[in-house]
Design an enzyme around this catalytic site. Structure first.
Site, PDB file in Angstrom:
ATOM      1  N   TYR A 167     -47.083 -16.286  11.472  1.00 36.92           N
ATOM      2  CA  TYR A 167     -46.283 -15.584  11.417  1.00 36.92           C
ATOM      3  C   TYR A 167     -47.211 -14.397  11.701  1.00 36.92           C
ATOM      4  O   TYR A 167     -47.171 -12.853  12.367  1.00 36.92           O
ATOM      5  CB  TYR A 167     -45.610 -15.316   9.741  1.00 36.92           C
ATOM      6  CG  TYR A 167     -45.230 -14.085   9.102  1.00 36.92           C
ATOM      7  CD1 TYR A 167     -43.704 -13.893   9.408  1.00 36.92           C
ATOM      8  CD2 TYR A 167     -44.925 -12.926   8.867  1.00 36.92           C
ATOM      9  CE1 TYR A 167     -43.161 -12.828   9.092  1.00 36.92           C
ATOM     10  CE2 TYR A 167     -44.949 -11.675   7.579  1.00 36.92           C
ATOM     11  CZ  TYR A 167     -43.868 -11.632   7.921  1.00 36.92           C
ATOM     12  OH  TYR A 167     -43.187 -10.857   7.725  1.00 36.92           O
ATOM     13  N   LYS A 175     -46.516 -10.635  14.267  1.00 36.73           N
ATOM     14  CA  LYS A 175     -46.547  -9.139  13.424  1.00 36.73           C
ATOM     15  C   LYS A 175     -48.364  -8.498  14.446  1.00 36.73           C
ATOM     16  O   LYS A 175     -47.121  -7.459  14.321  1.00 36.73           O
ATOM     17  CB  LYS A 175     -45.955  -8.948  11.870  1.00 36.73           C
ATOM     18  CG  LYS A 175     -45.587 -10.235  11.836  1.00 36.73           C
ATOM     19  CD  LYS A 175     -44.489  -9.470  12.160  1.00 36.73           C
ATOM     20  CE  LYS A 175     -42.786  -9.398  10.746  1.00 36.73           C
ATOM     21  NZ  LYS A 175     -41.844  -9.160  11.979  1.00 36.73           N
TER      22      LYS A 175
HETATM   23  N1  LIG Z   1     -39.028  -8.854   3.103  1.00 36.01           N
HETATM   24  C1  LIG Z   1     -40.691  -8.655   3.066  1.00 36.01           C
HETATM   25  O1  LIG Z   1     -41.381  -8.880   2.377  1.00 36.01           O
HETATM   26  C2  LIG Z   1     -41.493  -8.170   4.808  1.00 36.01           C
HETATM   27  C3  LIG Z   1     -42.608  -7.735   4.653  1.00 36.01           C
HETATM   28  C4  LIG Z   1     -43.027  -6.972   5.643  1.00 36.01           C
HETATM   29  C5  LIG Z   1     -42.834  -7.332   6.815  1.00 36.01           C
HETATM   30  N2  LIG Z   1     -41.003  -7.517   6.961  1.00 36.01           N
HETATM   31  C6  LIG Z   1     -40.611  -7.569   8.049  1.00 36.01           C
HETATM   32  O2  LIG Z   1     -38.854  -7.213   8.121  1.00 36.01           O
HETATM   33  C7  LIG Z   1     -37.949  -7.401   8.944  1.00 36.01           C
HETATM   34  C8  LIG Z   1     -36.288  -8.317   7.993  1.00 36.01           C
HETATM   35  O3  LIG Z   1     -37.146  -8.739   7.266  1.00 36.01           O
HETATM   36  P1  LIG Z   1     -36.184  -9.547   5.631  1.00 36.01           P
HETATM   37  O4  LIG Z   1     -37.326  -9.055   4.488  1.00 36.01           O
HETATM   38  O5  LIG Z   1     -35.173  -8.216   5.757  1.00 36.01           O
HETATM   39  O6  LIG Z   1     -36.129 -10.792   5.965  1.00 36.01           O
HETATM   40  P2  LIG Z   1     -34.105 -11.032   5.753  1.00 36.01           P
HETATM   41  O7  LIG Z   1     -35.133 -12.303   6.289  1.00 36.01           O
HETATM   42  O8  LIG Z   1     -34.138 -11.370   5.059  1.00 36.01           O
HETATM   43  O9  LIG Z   1     -34.187 -10.567   7.660  1.00 36.01           O
HETATM   44  C9  LIG Z   1     -33.870 -11.228   8.338  1.00 36.01           C
HETATM   45  C10 LIG Z   1     -33.250 -11.211   8.665  1.00 36.01           C
HETATM   46  O10 LIG Z   1     -32.995 -12.297  10.785  1.00 36.01           O
HETATM   47  C11 LIG Z   1     -32.207 -12.522  10.953  1.00 36.01           C
HETATM   48  N3  LIG Z   1     -32.767 -13.782  11.854  1.00 36.01           N
HETATM   49  C12 LIG Z   1     -33.412 -14.688  11.859  1.00 36.01           C
HETATM   50  N4  LIG Z   1     -33.479 -15.679  13.209  1.00 36.01           N
HETATM   51  C13 LIG Z   1     -32.749 -14.205  14.145  1.00 36.01           C
HETATM   52  C14 LIG Z   1     -32.745 -14.683  15.436  1.00 36.01           C
HETATM   53  N5  LIG Z   1     -32.858 -15.651  15.976  1.00 36.01           N
HETATM   54  N6  LIG Z   1     -31.714 -13.681  15.944  1.00 36.01           N
HETATM   55  C15 LIG Z   1     -31.582 -12.625  15.678  1.00 36.01           C
HETATM   56  N7  LIG Z   1     -31.258 -12.271  13.928  1.00 36.01           N
HETATM   57  C16 LIG Z   1     -31.825 -13.193  13.459  1.00 36.01           C
HETATM   58  C17 LIG Z   1     -31.914 -12.860  10.098  1.00 36.01           C
HETATM   59  O11 LIG Z   1     -30.383 -14.328  10.002  1.00 36.01           O
HETATM   60  C18 LIG Z   1     -31.430 -12.300   8.765  1.00 36.01           C
HETATM   61  O12 LIG Z   1     -30.276 -12.115   8.642  1.00 36.01           O
HETATM   62  C19 LIG Z   1     -38.650  -8.787   9.386  1.00 36.01           C
HETATM   63  O13 LIG Z   1     -38.919  -8.488  11.084  1.00 36.01           O
HETATM   64  C20 LIG Z   1     -40.272  -9.220   8.352  1.00 36.01           C
HETATM   65  O14 LIG Z   1     -41.193 -10.190   8.794  1.00 36.01           O
HETATM   66  C21 LIG Z   1     -40.588  -7.811   5.875  1.00 36.01           C
END
Ligand SMILES: NC(=O)c1ccc[n+]([C@@H]2O[C@H](COP(=O)([O-])OP(=O)(O)OC[C@H]3O[C@@H](n4cnc5c(N)ncnc54)[C@H](O)[C@@H]3O)[C@@H](O)[C@H]2O)c1
Length: 249
Positions: free
Chosen positions: A153, A157
């Site tokens: 991961y 990133k």
């Molecule tokens: N939530 C956190 O703490 C956090 C922190 C830093 C970065 N992020 C980043 O923010 C972004 C959104 O994450 P989130 O927290 O909303 O998580 P989340 O898991 O709620 O959303 C991610 C979405 O991506 C979809 N997904 C997964 N694989 C896929 C694929 N192959 N093709 C299309 N869609 C796919 C999932 O079905 C899900 O709906 C991500 O890039 C994550 O790495 C999240």
């Protein structure tokens, strides 16, 4: 008219916590949004909540065929493409390099990194044909620092931040701005992979953020709105960190 009046937007991970909040916020500012997600039902729930301004579409960002179909659907529906937000990311198992299977390593790279490569590869020519626009790639505070047991991961990133800079330089002549957006821990269901409840996630992670709490998806959406809109017109090749101070300590 709104801050994104009539802009045509494609959001990957549009069924997720952050992607869904971005879709909602953008639509409230007048955007027409295509919510793409591997989980088409989740994207459909987001689109239904938004109403007329959003449509759901099933897409695996690691598959060039479904990526091209998603971009084609957006252009067909909207007649243009102004903004791409890449928010999709998989939920990889926890473990160090010894523990992590090659399959899980490859899947994480395929979705989190190659997924953005593919989306931009096929969306950028359409954005250019529209006269230019903005690409926002959701990276993470863990693109700049690391935590134990998440080698795939954190590597993806960091690479998303560099890929965004690289495309910012290459696409400047096409009037396409490219920035990454790096949230700190944000209250979305993905935290439940590592913590049984959101309460447990808050207890463990909030103290790591000087602001003393986790982020909310709507706070990340607000930053994405700035990067997507013309308000950030002189900004490209940047990584916008929205992490409650996590990386400052
Ligand atoms: N939530 C956190 O703490 C956090 C922190 C830093 C970065 N992020 C980043 O923010 C972004 C959104 O994450 P989130 O927290 O909303 O998580 P989340 O898991 O709620 O959303 C991610 C979405 O991506 C979809 N997904 C997964 N694989 C896929 C694929 N192959 N093709 C299309 N869609 C796919 C999932 O079905 C899900 O709906 C991500 O890039 C994550 O790495 C999240």
């Amino acid at each position: 008219m709104g801050r994104l009046g009539n802009k045509a937007v494609l959001i990957t991970g549009g069924g997720g916590g952050i992607g869904g909040a971005i879709a909602e916020r953008f639509a409230a500012e007048g955007a027409r949004v295509l919510c793409c997600d591997l989980d088409e039902m989740a994207a459909a729930r987001v689109a239904a909540k938004i109403g007329g301004g959003a449509t759901a579409h099933g897409c695996d960002v690691s598959d060039p065929i479904t990526v091209q179909a998603a971009v084609a659907r957006a252009v067909e529906m909207f007649g243009a493409l102004n903004v791409l937000v890449n928010a999709a990311a998989g939920r990889e198992p926890i473990g160090d390099v010894v523990d992590l299977s090659l399959e899980d390593w490859r899947r994480t790279i395929d979705v989190n990194l190659t997924g953005i490569f593919l989306m931009c590869k096929y969306a950028a020519p359409e954005i250019a044909a529209t006269g230019g626009g903005s690409i926002v790639n959701i990276a993470s505070q863990l693109g700049s620092v690391v935590v134990p047991n998440r080698p795939a991961y954190v590597t993806t990133k960091a690479a998303v931040i560099q890929l965004s800079r690289s495309m910012a330089v290459d696409f400047a002549d096409r009037n396409i701005r490219v920035n990454s957006l790096s949230p700190g821990a944000t209250e979305a269901d993905r935290l439940l992979v590592r913590f049984k409840t959101m309460e447990a996630a808050r207890a463990a992670l909030a103290p790591l953020h000087p602001i003393g709490r986790l982020g909310r998806p709507d706070e990340i959406a607000e930053a994405a709105l700035f990067l997507a809109s013309d308000e950030s017109s002189f900004m490209t090749g940047s990584d916008m960190v929205v992490d409650g101070g996590y990386n400052a300590v």
